[in-house]
Motif scaffolding. Structure first.
Motif, short mmCIF file in Angstrom:
data_model
loop_
_atom_site.label_atom_id
_atom_site.label_comp_id
_atom_site.label_asym_id
_atom_site.label_seq_id
_atom_site.Cartn_x
_atom_site.Cartn_y
_atom_site.Cartn_z
N ALA A 1 8.01 -0.42 -4.33
CA ALA A 1 7.69 0.82 -5.04
C ALA A 1 8.95 1.47 -5.59
O ALA A 1 8.98 1.94 -6.72
N TYR B 1 1.45 -2.79 -1.53
CA TYR B 1 2.04 -2.06 -2.66
C TYR B 1 1.02 -1.87 -3.77
O TYR B 1 0.88 -0.77 -4.33
N LEU C 1 -1.56 0.73 -2.83
CA LEU C 1 -1.02 2.09 -2.97
C LEU C 1 -1.05 2.54 -4.43
O LEU C 1 -1.38 3.70 -4.72
N GLY C 2 -0.72 1.64 -5.33
CA GLY C 2 -0.79 1.96 -6.74
C GLY C 2 -2.22 2.15 -7.22
O GLY C 2 -2.51 3.05 -8.02
N LEU D 1 -1.19 6.44 -6.32
CA LEU D 1 0.20 6.81 -6.08
C LEU D 1 1.07 6.29 -7.23
O LEU D 1 0.88 5.16 -7.70
N VAL E 1 3.51 4.45 -8.13
CA VAL E 1 4.45 3.43 -7.68
C VAL E 1 4.61 2.28 -8.67
O VAL E 1 5.37 1.33 -8.41
N HIS F 1 6.45 5.38 -13.39
CA HIS F 1 5.93 6.40 -12.46
C HIS F 1 4.42 6.59 -12.63
O HIS F 1 3.92 7.71 -12.60
N GLY G 1 0.26 5.21 -11.73
CA GLY G 1 -0.59 4.65 -10.70
C GLY G 1 -2.02 4.63 -11.20
O GLY G 1 -2.32 5.11 -12.28
#
Length: 204
Positions: free
Chosen positions: A38, A81, A84-85, A89, A91, A95, A97
């Motif tokens: 990230a 990862y 999370l994206g 988020l 990431v 910047h 997501g």
């Protein structure tokens, strides 16, 4: 409880403790490398080529996860990862997501990340296991993951942009020099890690 039962209970407790420590270490490594990827993704973000895809340190983190953690943990860290994206988020490159990235112009690269990490990790762990402290062998493994990543990226751009294969390959071409350099640094770092921690992937 009889005296005969005591040794068995003690043995079970003794074997359970290292297993729990090993699982906790694995989870910590998976989470740490997901965070590293990230961080690599949000550093820089330079658009190159004609398709508007940013070049970042993202692939460095992905390949390093595979080459350091091995096939399974590398795959899981990259998958974490992406999750999370996916949940929003910021990431991903630029910047950003959310789920839109998985259907955009760079989707082919993104979808290939876990498999690229697993491929590089498999080669380091099982094919070059006895030589994983030598950067040249780790470099070959990292480049295998790089090739897979680029092939998937080309397919993704062709489908998303509805262009010819030649155009998609042309859009992808500017990324090669940077990714070869990143694979070289992955090899240097991963080889040193395995030299310092020879049991990270099990016995050689």
């Amino acid at each position: 409880m009889t005296m005969a039962e005591t040794p068995t209970t003690s043995a079970e407790t003794t074997t359970a403790a290292p297993r729990q420590r090993s699982t906790a270490t694995d989870l910590a490594l998976i989470a740490a490398f997901a965070a590293l990827i990230a961080a690599c993704a949000v550093i820089g973000g330079i658009p190159v080529g004609g398709a508007g895809v940013d070049i970042t340190l993202q692939t460095f983190g992905v390949l390093l996860a595979g080459c350091v953690l091995g096939a399974v943990r590398g795959f899981l860290s990259v998958s974490l990862y992406l999750v999370l994206g996916a949940i929003g988020l910021p990431v991903f490159a630029g910047h950003t997501g959310g789920l839109a990235a998985f259907t955009g112009v760079s989707a082919g690269y993104l979808w290939s990340f876990p498999v690229a990490a697993a491929l590089a990790g498999f080669l380091v762990q099982y094919v070059f296991g006895a030589y994983r402290t030598r950067a040249v062998f780790v470099f070959v493994a990292a480049m295998a993951g790089t090739v897979l990543n680029h092939v998937c990226g080309i397919v993704g751009m062709k489908l998303y942009l509805d262009v010819t294969w030649s155009d998609a390959i042309t859009f992808d071409a500017p990324f090669w020099v940077g990714d070869i350099v990143k694979s070289l640094f992955v090899a240097l770092v991963a080889a040193e890690v395995h030299r310092a921690f020879p049991r990270l992937l099990g016995r050689r």
